[in-house]
Motif scaffolding. Structure first.
Motif, PDB file in Angstrom:
ATOM      1  N   THR A   7     -15.143  17.752  11.240  1.00  9.22           N
ATOM      2  CA  THR A   7     -16.364  17.172  11.825  1.00  9.22           C
ATOM      3  C   THR A   7     -16.677  15.827  11.531  1.00  9.22           C
ATOM      4  O   THR A   7     -16.293  15.443  10.395  1.00  9.22           O
ATOM      5  CB  THR A   7     -17.393  18.071  11.733  1.00  9.22           C
ATOM      6  OG1 THR A   7     -17.740  18.228  10.436  1.00  9.22           O
ATOM      7  CG2 THR A   7     -17.269  19.373  12.182  1.00  9.22           C
ATOM      8  N   ASP A  33     -27.180  10.361  11.610  1.00  7.76           N
ATOM      9  CA  ASP A  33     -27.397  11.837  11.914  1.00  7.76           C
ATOM     10  C   ASP A  33     -26.709  12.412  12.992  1.00  7.76           C
ATOM     11  O   ASP A  33     -27.183  13.453  13.206  1.00  7.76           O
ATOM     12  CB  ASP A  33     -28.973  11.942  12.001  1.00  7.76           C
ATOM     13  CG  ASP A  33     -29.905  11.311  10.900  1.00  7.76           C
ATOM     14  OD1 ASP A  33     -29.284  11.403   9.690  1.00  7.76           O
ATOM     15  OD2 ASP A  33     -30.796  10.812  11.105  1.00  7.76           O
ATOM     16  N   SER A  34     -25.868  11.804  13.814  1.00 10.90           N
ATOM     17  CA  SER A  34     -25.508  12.207  15.024  1.00 10.90           C
ATOM     18  C   SER A  34     -23.870  12.506  14.803  1.00 10.90           C
ATOM     19  O   SER A  34     -23.211  12.022  14.199  1.00 10.90           O
ATOM     20  CB  SER A  34     -25.338  10.873  16.043  1.00 10.90           C
ATOM     21  OG  SER A  34     -26.583  10.372  16.122  1.00 10.90           O
ATOM     22  N   ALA A  35     -23.724  13.879  15.487  1.00  6.53           N
ATOM     23  CA  ALA A  35     -22.384  14.465  15.132  1.00  6.53           C
ATOM     24  C   ALA A  35     -21.818  13.693  16.234  1.00  6.53           C
ATOM     25  O   ALA A  35     -22.045  13.429  17.299  1.00  6.53           O
ATOM     26  CB  ALA A  35     -22.215  16.000  15.617  1.00  6.53           C
ATOM     27  N   ARG A  74     -19.554  12.608  11.608  1.00  5.92           N
ATOM     28  CA  ARG A  74     -21.023  12.344  11.718  1.00  5.92           C
ATOM     29  C   ARG A  74     -21.227  10.749  11.545  1.00  5.92           C
ATOM     30  O   ARG A  74     -20.515  10.243  10.269  1.00  5.92           O
ATOM     31  CB  ARG A  74     -22.009  13.021  10.728  1.00  5.92           C
ATOM     32  CG  ARG A  74     -21.717  14.445  11.142  1.00  5.92           C
ATOM     33  CD  ARG A  74     -23.115  15.176  10.426  1.00  5.92           C
ATOM     34  NE  ARG A  74     -24.411  15.301  10.929  1.00  5.92           N
ATOM     35  CZ  ARG A  74     -24.778  15.689  11.984  1.00  5.92           C
ATOM     36  NH1 ARG A  74     -23.955  16.487  12.647  1.00  5.92           N
ATOM     37  NH2 ARG A  74     -26.089  15.435  12.329  1.00  5.92           N
TER      38      ARG A  74
END
Length: 174
Positions: free
Chosen positions: A110, A115-117, A112
């Motif tokens: 994952t 604060d955004s994926a 990021r």
């Protein structure tokens, strides 16, 4: 529909009172009940009022795309014009992070940015960010997490190479 209308009224009242954080929160809640180009415009305007330029760009871009498709919306031409104006203005006021991912990334990785994926289809593309120091994080099961801070200026693109170390592996020298 009644709940959405009530939340929209709260958003408009908060905007009129100059409470942009509350206006944005109410508008986003209304959007979860049902989104429209005019609501996306409202959200983009509130994001701009709060200095969230990259978010406003995303909202205005979605607004313009949706308004272009919806030939029957009331005030469509005005909404489309205002959304496109925000897109034009904000494009030069944001920077971008390009995540350089290895050809065979670890399973379950994952990413990021702030604060955004970052969804996998956007890996390798330009991810818009507000200017300033931006935190990039990468994680995958069985690997040590990666954290890197980069400074991004308006209109600048910063490449970030994503390299995760397997847990228990000898650290690389470099």
């Amino acid at each position: 529909a009644a709940a959405r209308r009530l939340v929209l009224e709260q958003a408009q009242a908060a905007r009129a009172a100059g409470d942009h954080p509350a206006a944005l929160e109410h508008a986003q809640r209304a959007g979860r009940l049902g989104m429209s180009p005019s609501l996306r415009l409202f959200i983009a305007e509130e994001q701009l009022a709060l200095g969230r330029v990259a978010s406003a760009l995303g909202s205005a871009d979605a607004c313009a795309r949706e308004a272009s498709r919806d030939q029957t919306a009331s005030a469509r031409d005005v909404i489309l014009l205002r959304c496109r104006a925000i897109v034009t203005d904000t494009q030069r006021r944001v920077g971008g992070v390009v995540l350089r991912v290895p050809p065979a990334p670890p399973a379950g990785m994952t990413l990021r940015v702030g604060d955004s994926a970052v969804p996998e289809p956007l890996w390798g593309g330009v991810f818009p960010v507000d200017s300033g120091v931006v935190l990039v994080r990468a994680e995958a099961p069985g690997f040590a997490p990666m954290r890197r801070e980069v400074t991004v200026r308006d209109g600048e693109r910063v490449d970030v190479s994503i390299a995760l170390e397997a847990l228990g592996a000898a650290p690389r020298r470099g």
